[in-house]
Structures are given as C-alpha cells and as structure tokens.
Design an enzyme around this catalytic site. Sequence first.
Site, PDB file in Angstrom:
ATOM      1  N   LYS A   1       0.831  -1.206   0.000  1.00 12.32           N
ATOM      2  CA  LYS A   1       0.000   0.000   0.000  1.00 12.32           C
ATOM      3  C   LYS A   1       0.859   1.248   0.000  1.00 12.32           C
ATOM      4  O   LYS A   1       2.016   1.232   0.398  1.00 12.32           O
ATOM      5  CB  LYS A   1      -0.990  -0.043   1.172  1.00 12.32           C
ATOM      6  CG  LYS A   1      -2.122  -1.022   0.853  1.00 12.32           C
ATOM      7  CD  LYS A   1      -3.295  -0.925   1.778  1.00 12.32           C
ATOM      8  CE  LYS A   1      -4.386  -1.881   1.276  1.00 12.32           C
ATOM      9  NZ  LYS A   1      -5.464  -2.030   2.257  1.00 12.32           N
TER      10      LYS A   1
ATOM     11  N   ARG B   1      -3.475 -10.368   4.434  1.00  9.00           N
ATOM     12  CA  ARG B   1      -3.891 -10.308   3.025  1.00  9.00           C
ATOM     13  C   ARG B   1      -2.720  -9.711   2.249  1.00  9.00           C
ATOM     14  O   ARG B   1      -2.398  -8.536   2.443  1.00  9.00           O
ATOM     15  CB  ARG B   1      -5.143  -9.438   2.900  1.00  9.00           C
ATOM     16  CG  ARG B   1      -5.670  -9.287   1.482  1.00  9.00           C
ATOM     17  CD  ARG B   1      -6.884  -8.346   1.481  1.00  9.00           C
ATOM     18  NE  ARG B   1      -7.412  -8.151   0.154  1.00  9.00           N
ATOM     19  CZ  ARG B   1      -6.933  -7.271  -0.719  1.00  9.00           C
ATOM     20  NH1 ARG B   1      -5.917  -6.510  -0.401  1.00  9.00           N
ATOM     21  NH2 ARG B   1      -7.472  -7.157  -1.910  1.00  9.00           N
TER      22      ARG B   1
HETATM   23  C1  YH5 Z   1      -7.757  -4.619   2.909  1.00  8.95           C
HETATM   24  O1  YH5 Z   1      -6.856  -3.957   3.429  1.00  8.95           O
HETATM   25  N1  YH5 Z   1      -7.576  -3.801   0.514  1.00  8.95           N
HETATM   26  S1  YH5 Z   1      -8.085  -3.464  -2.144  1.00  8.95           S
HETATM   27  C2  YH5 Z   1      -3.444   0.099  -3.122  1.00  8.95           C
HETATM   28  C3  YH5 Z   1      -2.199  -0.444  -3.343  1.00  8.95           C
HETATM   29  C4  YH5 Z   1      -1.965  -1.781  -3.105  1.00  8.95           C
HETATM   30  C5  YH5 Z   1      -3.001  -2.571  -2.665  1.00  8.95           C
HETATM   31  C6  YH5 Z   1      -0.378  -0.154  -4.798  1.00  8.95           C
HETATM   32  N2  YH5 Z   1      -9.246  -5.026  -0.267  1.00  8.95           N
HETATM   33  C7  YH5 Z   1      -8.087  -4.528   1.525  1.00  8.95           C
HETATM   34  O2  YH5 Z   1      -5.156  -4.071  -1.757  1.00  8.95           O
HETATM   35  N3  YH5 Z   1      -9.833  -6.150   1.807  1.00  8.95           N
HETATM   36  C8  YH5 Z   1      -8.305  -4.114  -0.562  1.00  8.95           C
HETATM   37  O3  YH5 Z   1      -1.189   0.379  -3.773  1.00  8.95           O
HETATM   38  C9  YH5 Z   1      -9.117  -5.304   1.046  1.00  8.95           C
HETATM   39  N4  YH5 Z   1      -8.498  -5.480   3.639  1.00  8.95           N
HETATM   40  C10 YH5 Z   1      -9.505  -6.230   3.112  1.00  8.95           C
HETATM   41  N5  YH5 Z   1     -10.182  -7.042   3.917  1.00  8.95           N
HETATM   42  C11 YH5 Z   1      -6.725  -2.313  -1.957  1.00  8.95           C
HETATM   43  C12 YH5 Z   1      -5.371  -2.928  -2.036  1.00  8.95           C
HETATM   44  C13 YH5 Z   1      -4.258  -2.041  -2.475  1.00  8.95           C
HETATM   45  C14 YH5 Z   1      -4.479  -0.698  -2.702  1.00  8.95           C
END
Ligand code: YH5
Length: 374
Positions: free
Chosen positions: A318, A353
């Site tokens: 993130k 996750r």
């Molecule tokens: C979460 O924390 N996050 S979608 C921006 C990024 C990288 C990854 C490159 N669904 C979660 O994963 N479900 C998402 O920058 C989730 N917990 C749960 N339970 C966002 C994501 C991400 C966003």
Amino acid sequence: MREIEILAAPGRGLFVPGETGVYLRPLDLEHDGAGRAYVAGEADRLLGGGPHRFQRAEVILRSIDRIVAFSGQIDNLRDWALDAGCQDLFDAAIFNLTRRHAMLAGKYWERPLVMGIVNVTADSFSDGVDRRDPAVAVSHAHALIAAGADFIDIGGESTRPGSAGISRAEEIARVVPVIEQSVGFGVPISIDTSKAAVMEAALSAGASIINDVTALTGDPESLGAAARAKVPVMLMHMREGPRTMQDDPQYDCAPLDVFDYLAGRIAACERVGIAPGSLIVDPGIGFGKNDLHNASILARIGLLHGLGVPVMLGASRKSLIARLSLDEAPNDRLGGSLALALGAVEQGVQILRVHDVAETRQALTLRQAVLDAR
Ligand code: YH5
C-alpha cells in the site's frame, strides 16, 4: 487526532462511569506449541482460545477531556478496575479477548494465515499484464496457492483512492470465471466486493467467504445476502467511499474510532442473524486514513482482538509504505509490506492479506523458528 497519554501507573479518578470508554490490548503474546495452548484452566489468558497466551495488557481509557493508557499484569489491572468501578467493562473486554474463535473455512488458528490477492481489475501495472484476462488471474491464483496461500481473495473492482465504480454486471463478468476455474485448486476463495449481487454470484460460482471493504454498508442488500449465505464475512473499516476517502480524513483517535465502528458493524451483523463466530475484522489500512492514522492503528492493532473475533490486516504494497519510505513503486514495497505484516503478527493478527505469498510465508516461518528456540 487526540494523543494517547502514556501513564506510568493508572492513578485514581481516570474512569468516569457513563463517560469513559475502556479498551484492552493484550501485550507480550507468547506462542505455545501445538497442544499446550489448550491446557484446561488457563483459558482465561488465551487470546481467542489460542495459541497465544498473554499475562499483560494495555488499558486505554477515553473520556471527554483525555485519552490515557497504562499497562500491567492482568491481575493487577483487574484490581485497578475493581477499585475504579469498571470491573464489568474490564471483565467484558477480557471475555471478548479470550473467546474461542470458530474455525474459518476449515482452518485452525495455530499460525497466521496468509490470504493471496488476485486482482481482476483494469488497474495498469508496470508489468503490462492485462489483469482482466481470466486466464491470467487463474494462473496467478494457482501460483499463489503453490506458494502456500491459505486462501485467495478475488476482486474485480478497484478500491484505490480516487477510483470510480464499475457496474454489477461488469464486476460479475470479471470475477465469476476466475472463481469457477480456481475452486478446484482446493483452497477457500473469498470474494472482495461491496455489491450484494456480486457476493451472490461469486458464492454460487464457488467462493466461500465474503470480504467487504464497506463492512456490509455499501449496498442495502448486502447484510441480508450475507445472512442468507451463512458464510464467513470479513468486515473492513473505511471512512467515506473510495472516491473521496482520502480528502482530509479526521478521527478523534484512529485506533479507538476504528474499534468502535467495527463493534457497531458486528452488532449490525448480529441483528440480522450473522453470528460473531463467522466474522473477521480488518482496520482497513489506507482507506480514509492519513499516514499518522495508519501508523497509530498499526501500533495498536492488537486492540481489535477485544472485538472477540479474528483480526486480519491488508497492508501489502500500500502507498503508505512508499510515502513513509522512498516513494517506491508498488512492486518495490516488499520490505515495508513484510515489516508491517510481522509487526501485526507480533500483536496476534491472525490473517494477512498479501500479494507476496511465498515471501510472507518465509518471513513468518523464520520468525516462528527463532521464537521456538527460546
Ligand atoms: C484490505 O486492506 N484492501 S483493495 C493500493 C495499493 C496496493 C493494494 C499499490 N481489499 C483490503 O489491496 N480487503 C483491498 O497500492 C481489502 N483489507 C480487506 N479485507 C486495496 C489494495 C491495495 C491498494
């Protein structure tokens, strides 16, 4: 955001009945080897029924004028609570912390579980792969399972800051083929969606867990759909919606506000017949939070155990990692992702996750090997 004042000792007059919130965070978790965790008579000190034992905790008191924290042995803290007149709240918190968790989709809790992320979205990645192609997503799911994923989380809608939504039909068309072709791999599949129709289509296709970043608030039909489905539900905290959530989010105290929100969502689930035994909570790192909010939540993520259900974390790759480090691109955030994952596991977080399943499993395995040598 208000600061949490750390006190050396509790002192008198800190608890004002009717006005002070009491939160407990287990400290110094000790992991017991298989079997030993379930010794009868010691259940009062086992986080979620095992495998972590705790003898110490941090108490946080939130009142109108201040937020204070102090830590100590559970027995001493209980004496303080008796003296202060909040033993009922204290005992309720201990009850929740030690409530035995039900199995999740056939998995026990003897080690942290790893959920591998499978995106079927239009997000452009530097590797130039079209993630909407079901075959690409299915082979990615297969690779994550080969790398040791306990679950895979399949999502078709980008929830990144600023992103616009897609239609139900489009989201179903993206995720259903991937789910159908991944069920045979033999690990439970969660559907990352906020739409009831997508939940239902995904469950029919073989998914067995709902992961909703809106904690079943994003669609008026989703509480009912989840109750009918009788599957485990992951409830995540988010402020506002993805489009506006990063516009100057405000909290009184982020870790406590997230706790209270999730407590309210668990209560809402119970009212429609979803038992706490099938719920999991997630603080929603990056969802309507600035860097200080995210860091304060991670610093005290163990508070969420007081909700009486397993806790999960999604911090993998993130953008807070880039902002707090050297502005790395998403694929160069593994170091930060592992650091946040291990820090959370230190506080007993049960599910991670992640994008990088093999590397996360490796980090967890080495951490445990060193702990086992004590
Ligand atoms: C979460 O924390 N996050 S979608 C921006 C990024 C990288 C990854 C490159 N669904 C979660 O994963 N479900 C998402 O920058 C989730 N917990 C749960 N339970 C966002 C994501 C991400 C966003």
